[in-house]
Each structure stands twice: as structure tokens, then as C-alpha cells.
Write a protein that holds these residues in place. Sequence first.
Motif, PDB file in Angstrom:
ATOM      1  N   ARG A 198       0.847  -1.194   0.000  1.00  0.00           N
ATOM      2  CA  ARG A 198       0.000   0.000   0.000  1.00  0.00           C
ATOM      3  C   ARG A 198       0.878   1.238   0.000  1.00  0.00           C
ATOM      4  N   PRO A 199       0.533   2.242  -0.784  1.00  0.00           N
ATOM      5  CA  PRO A 199       1.327   3.483  -0.792  1.00  0.00           C
ATOM      6  C   PRO A 199       1.436   4.120   0.586  1.00  0.00           C
ATOM      7  N   ILE A 202       4.494   3.964   3.123  1.00  0.00           N
ATOM      8  CA  ILE A 202       5.741   4.719   3.028  1.00  0.00           C
ATOM      9  C   ILE A 202       5.967   5.559   4.279  1.00  0.00           C
ATOM     10  N   VAL A 227       6.671  -0.685  -1.584  1.00  0.00           N
ATOM     11  CA  VAL A 227       5.894   0.414  -2.161  1.00  0.00           C
ATOM     12  C   VAL A 227       6.371   0.703  -3.573  1.00  0.00           C
ATOM     13  N   GLY A 232       8.885   4.992  -3.315  1.00  0.00           N
ATOM     14  CA  GLY A 232       9.754   4.007  -2.690  1.00  0.00           C
ATOM     15  C   GLY A 232      11.219   4.357  -2.845  1.00  0.00           C
TER      16      GLY A 232
END
Length: 634
Positions: A198-199, A202, A227, A232
Motif C-alpha cells: 500500500r502506498p 511509506i 511500495v 519508494g
Amino acid sequence: MTQFQEVSMRVSHHNFTSFLVALLLLGGGWRQGLAAVPSDLVEELSATVDEALGAEVAEARAWALRARALLGERASRQLLLDNSQNTDLLVRIFCGLGLAEMGRPEGLEILAEETVAAGAASRQRILDRYLRHLPERQQVTVLTEVLTRMEDPQGLADVLRWIARNGEGAVYQLLAGATRLEEDTAELYLQAVLSTPRPEAIELARSLAGSSLANLRRGAVEVAQMVGGEQGQAMLEELLASPSPETAEAAAFALAPLGVSAAYTTLLEVAQNPESTTRVQALEAIRDGNPSLLRLETLSFMVTGEQDLTLRRRIYEALGATGSDQAYQELEAMLSRDIYEQRLDAIAGLGYTHRASAVPLLAEVLLGGGGPELRRLAAEALGHLGIESAAEPLLTALNRERGGEVMLAVVRALGFCRSPEAVWPVAFLLSNSDDAVVLAALDTLEALDASSVASQVETTATSHRSPEVRWQATLALLSLDPQVGQIRLMQAIERPPEGFMAAIERLPQGLRMDLYRRLLRQANPDVRALTASRLLAMREQGLPLLTEMIDPASPSDMRQLAVSLVTARRDPQDLSLFLELAETSQQEMRNQALQAIVELASPDCEPMLRSLLESPDLVRRVMAVYGLWKMAQH
């Protein structure tokens, strides 16, 4: 007689106006909750709730209590508290939900307690069907309590994975709590984050990077890699500057394949550090990605007195990768010495010089009748040269070797030479009796892009005795003849080999999703379960495929999972599907769909809910009452 029964009796003898007067006697909650209920339904709804409160069926009592909670008055609150210790889990959960919806902290306490105490299946149901629909602030309160109290590692892992998959905003940020925990427990948090790309993860990487635990700091790098993309990489570059040496090192290993020059500088420091346990890997990364950073003086100093044979071998390979004439001459001189280990080091180093002049030197070793270790390493070195002229001695050796590690090295090396002359001799090996040789031949044919022998590979994919070989041949066929390969792949997954999912996840997304769709209907329930688990982790991409399994032709376990998912999601766009499921013959599915309908409280459902008031099933009647009362509130 309770206040509620007294009101019901008044309704039985008076009109709707009298009912509203009675509501005023019970306080503002009644007035706010039911003033909009159509007068022709007031008596019927009240009587149904009263009947359900005294029913033997726990589910009927649970929904009646939930309906009472909508009234918001003191008597209802006490009734819920009195039933919160009921022997039935659903009754206790509904008491907790009702109190929570009334703004009472006791409700959140009950929900936390039940989530901790429940078994795995019940806990999943509580999380999916009830907790996820609480307001974010209440979800955080309950889940914080659950994470604090949960002593069972498996139960904790289940809750953490659920948060990683479903949590939003402050709920998802609960995973950052790993930084305040002991190592074993913190590892469960990290694995939950890594289970679902999932973003939002981060931001967790930044929290993990500041942990006092080394495994969490390294975990920050894993999260950033998971990510991926610009986000990422930016996080990895931030971690590369970490004051923690192991964090910076892990970030360097992750960034090196992306060509980030600063990463190689860090890896060079690692390679030169006698205390480092990853010197070999650091040298490999520099050798393959940025050999210009290597210096003869540094490598000569590193190799002096080095006793670790693997590390020394990598140093000589790095020496060859510098491309310098001096290094080449030194390696050539070592090749002619009598010291066996020096000859091995020289062969390995010459393979990374990428010079055509090294071909005859290595060919002489390969074809000269020396020991198998010398011949194997010479074959590998010819492959590492990566030039077409190296194919000739390798093909000669292919005719001479009769199996073993040397032959495997020869076959694999031919894949790096890019010579069309190698295609048919390697294809001939598909009929070899040694499965390891056949597998190596398939890898080489794929590397050579040998579409001319696609039919031979297809034969291997369909008729070889080994399931592993058939599977690998099918994967190779995908690149040699994509159209035929996809047909064969769809057939192959009817009986997939062990580890098949890892291979599928490397395929293009469109094909991968088609395969997942097929696997969900596979005969083996273990394969279906594995596929469903993978799709659940994919969130938005995976859920539509699982939703498709509501089709009556689907396996029963997949259909049940799909119904659970779609009804737990309670998306208003699915309302027509809920209405359809509410008429199915399977009771559990009917009630799941009906629960979603009444929780949505859409005015479009009023006719359907009114019709359920005539149902002989008390549970369905009282659920309809809840839905109509909730609709009136809205």
C-alpha cells in the motif's frame, strides 16, 4: 412492565399522535429516532421488537437489542448493559455496537473484549462485519485496546493483517506502534505491513527507520521496496543517509539495482570492512553494476592474506571487472601457475573481463581434460564473458560432457552467449533423461529467445513425465510463443505444481488476473484458498475477482467468501446485489445480505423491508424493523 412495553401498549390502544406523546415520556432519543416512522407501522414494529426480545433464538434477541439502541433512551441503555454478558457472542457484540452507537464508552470496551476473546473465525467476522463500519475514532479506540490486550501471537497477527488490509487513516497508522514494542511482537507488525502493498506504508517506513530495533530499521527498507515507484526510491535514498549503518547498507543493496551511484559508494565501504558479513554480496553488486568504482590497489590490499575462498573469488572477479590491462595480465599469469586455488581464482576473474582474448584461454581449460571443478568454472566464465564467440568451445564441450555439474554449467552458459548456433543443440537436450539438464535447457532456450523450437518446448510442456518440467516448459513457452503458451498455462494450472504462485506473480497483470480467476474455480480447495488469500492482499485489484465468485456455479467455499466480502463492504453500489442475495435459498447468505441492506438504510429498500414484516422468520422481521427505524433516523 418495562417502559418500552408500556409504550407498546399505549400504541396498541391509541393512534400515532398518542405514540409520539408516549415517546416524549421516554426522552429525546425516542423523539429523534422514531418521529419519522410511518404511523401505520408504529404498532407493528414495536410489537416485533418486543416479541424478539423474549425469543429463544439468540439472533432475534441480538437484532432486537440493536433496534432498541436506536432509541437512545436510558431504559434501552440499561437493557443493553444487562445483556452484555449474555452467553451468545452475537448478542454481546450487538450490545457493544448498540452502546457504541449511543456514544457510550462501555460499548467500545465490550467490542474490544470480545475481539480479544473470540476464536479466529469469530474474530474475523467481528472485524469484517462490525468494527470496520464504526467511525474512525471508535475503530482506533477499540483496536488500540485489542492490540494492547492480545496475548495470543496468532490472534495478534490476524488483527494486524486485517488493519494492514482494511485500515484507513489513523487506523492504518496503528501499525506504527511497532516502534514501541519488543522485538518479537514488533516483527508481527512489520510482517503485517509487508503482507499488503500500500502506498500509505511509506510513512510507516519512516517510523520504522527511527526504531531502536535493528530488524525494524531493516524492515523500513523492505517497506520502501514494497511500495516501489518514485515514492519508494525517494524513501530508500532517505534511508541511505541513515545514521544506522545496517539501515544504510540495506538501502544501498536495494538502490544498487536501480543504478543509484551513491548506493555503490556505501557498498564499497561495506566490501572493505573486515567486520562486515555481507562483503561478498557487496562486491557482487559493485562488480555487476558499477565496476568503474573498483581500484586495483584496493582489491590487491583486500585479497592479501584473505582465507575466505568465496570472498577471495569475488575479489578476483571484481579485479577482472575493472577492465584494466594490468588486471588482465595478472589473471592470465595466475592461470598458468601450478597452485590449484590460484587457477580457479584466475578462471573466475577472466570471465568478468568481457574480452574476446579470454575465450581461447578459458576454452583450453574447458576442453583440456582437467578436473570437473576446473571445467565447470571455465564453462561459467565463458558464459560470463557474454560474447557470441564463447559459444563455440561451449558447444564442443556439450558434445563431450555426459552429465553432471559441468554439463549443467555448459548449458546455462550458452544462454548468455546469444549465439543462434546454440538453439538446436540445446533443444535436443529436452529429451535428456536428467530433469536438471532439461530444466537448464529450457532456461537457456528462453534466454536465447528461441521461437524456432517453440513446438519442441510445447511437447515438453504437455508430455514430459515430470510435473515440474512440464510447468517450467509452459512458462518458457509463454515467451517463445505467447498465444500457445497462454493456452497451455490455462491447462497447466488445473494441476499446478508446488510454488506455482510465485511464478504467476511475475507474469503481466492482465494474464495474472485471468489465471487468478481460473484458480478460484480450481478443484483443489487448498489452491482456491491460496488464491483467495493472494487476492485479499491485493485490495482494490483482487476484490472484484472475488466478488465474481458470488455466481451460483462457483465452489461453495468461494461463493461464501465472496458474499462475506461484498456484504461486509456495504457499498451502496452493491445494493441491487444485496437485494438479490436476500432472496437466496441459503439462510446465512440471506441474513448477511439483509444485514448489509439494513445497515445501509437506503430509502430504496423500504418496500422490501416492509414486505419482510410479513415473514414467518422472526429474525428477518426484526432485522426489517431495525432497517426501517434506522431509515427513519436518516
